[in-house]
Design a protein around this motif. Structure first.
Motif, PDB file in Angstrom:
ATOM      1  N   CYS A  25       0.850  -1.183   0.000  1.00 49.46           N
ATOM      2  CA  CYS A  25       0.000   0.000   0.000  1.00 49.46           C
ATOM      3  C   CYS A  25       0.891   1.241   0.000  1.00 49.46           C
ATOM      4  O   CYS A  25       1.747   1.398   0.870  1.00 49.46           O
ATOM      5  CB  CYS A  25      -0.900  -0.024   1.228  1.00 49.46           C
ATOM      6  SG  CYS A  25      -1.871   1.472   1.413  1.00 49.46           S
ATOM      7  N   CYS A  28      -0.107   3.662   3.338  1.00 45.06           N
ATOM      8  CA  CYS A  28       0.315   3.365   4.720  1.00 45.06           C
ATOM      9  C   CYS A  28       1.502   2.426   4.787  1.00 45.06           C
ATOM     10  O   CYS A  28       2.030   2.164   5.857  1.00 45.06           O
ATOM     11  CB  CYS A  28      -0.857   2.835   5.538  1.00 45.06           C
ATOM     12  SG  CYS A  28      -1.328   1.140   5.138  1.00 45.06           S
ATOM     13  N   CYS A  39      -6.420  -1.749   0.360  1.00 42.30           N
ATOM     14  CA  CYS A  39      -5.772  -1.966   1.651  1.00 42.30           C
ATOM     15  C   CYS A  39      -6.817  -2.077   2.756  1.00 42.30           C
ATOM     16  O   CYS A  39      -7.614  -1.163   2.947  1.00 42.30           O
ATOM     17  CB  CYS A  39      -4.838  -0.804   1.935  1.00 42.30           C
ATOM     18  SG  CYS A  39      -3.999  -0.949   3.520  1.00 42.30           S
ATOM     19  N   CYS A  42      -6.156   0.910   5.536  1.00 45.83           N
ATOM     20  CA  CYS A  42      -6.458   2.336   5.341  1.00 45.83           C
ATOM     21  C   CYS A  42      -7.395   2.559   4.160  1.00 45.83           C
ATOM     22  O   CYS A  42      -7.701   3.683   3.811  1.00 45.83           O
ATOM     23  CB  CYS A  42      -5.165   3.135   5.147  1.00 45.83           C
ATOM     24  SG  CYS A  42      -4.399   2.867   3.531  1.00 45.83           S
TER      25      CYS A  42
HETATM   26 ZN   LIG Z   1      -2.897   1.078   3.497  1.00 47.06          ZN
END
Ligand SMILES: [Zn+2]
Length: 138
Positions: A25, A28, A39, A42
């Motif tokens: 990701c 994050c 993800c 997040c």
């Molecule tokens: Zn993420």
């Protein structure tokens, strides 16, 4: 490789090329193996492929005596059990895979924390040929 979708089918395609790939990701930094397009941490959708080193260690395992069809065809059954486990990769994510190089008839001798290295198992022929993820003692 950046063009491939973050799906299970891409993951298996990479296994066929002897690559263990995850998606990272870009919001994050969390790594997902197998890859995810979104993800779960997040909800970011900006992913990039990352190749794993293939090093890891055994964190949990089970021995299978009643094999599913694909494994029966690979020669496993009650008399020839196999071991599957959860492997924590050096990069952090945990994946489930067949564990090679251990004796599934003696689970008491299989140790949590055993260092493992990725292995690629080819099963099936022609159109049915597929590469499966496994780990062996390193
Ligand atoms: Zn993420």
């Amino acid at each position: 490789m950046g063009d491939r979708e973050f799906t299970a089918s891409s993951f298996y395609q990479f296994l066929g090329e002897r690559k263990l790939m995850g998606s990272q990701c870009q919001s994050c930094g969390t790594l997902h193996v197998p890859p995810r397009a979104i993800c779960p941490d997040c909800y970011g959708a900006d992913m990039e492929w990352v190749e794993m080193s293939g090093e890891g260690e055994l964190v949990a395992f089970t021995t299978i005596h009643i094999a599913p069809t694909a494994m029966l065809e690979a020669g496993y059954d009650r008399k020839n059990p196999y071991c599957t486990g959860i492997v924590q990769l050096a990069e952090g994510p945990a994946v489930s895979a067949q564990i090679l190089g251990v004796d599934p008839t003696k689970p008491q001798e299989i140790e949590i924390g055993t260092p493992l290295r990725v292995a690629f198992i080819q099963r099936g022929e022609g159109e049915q040929a597929r590469t499966y993820l496994a780990f062996e003692r390193s």
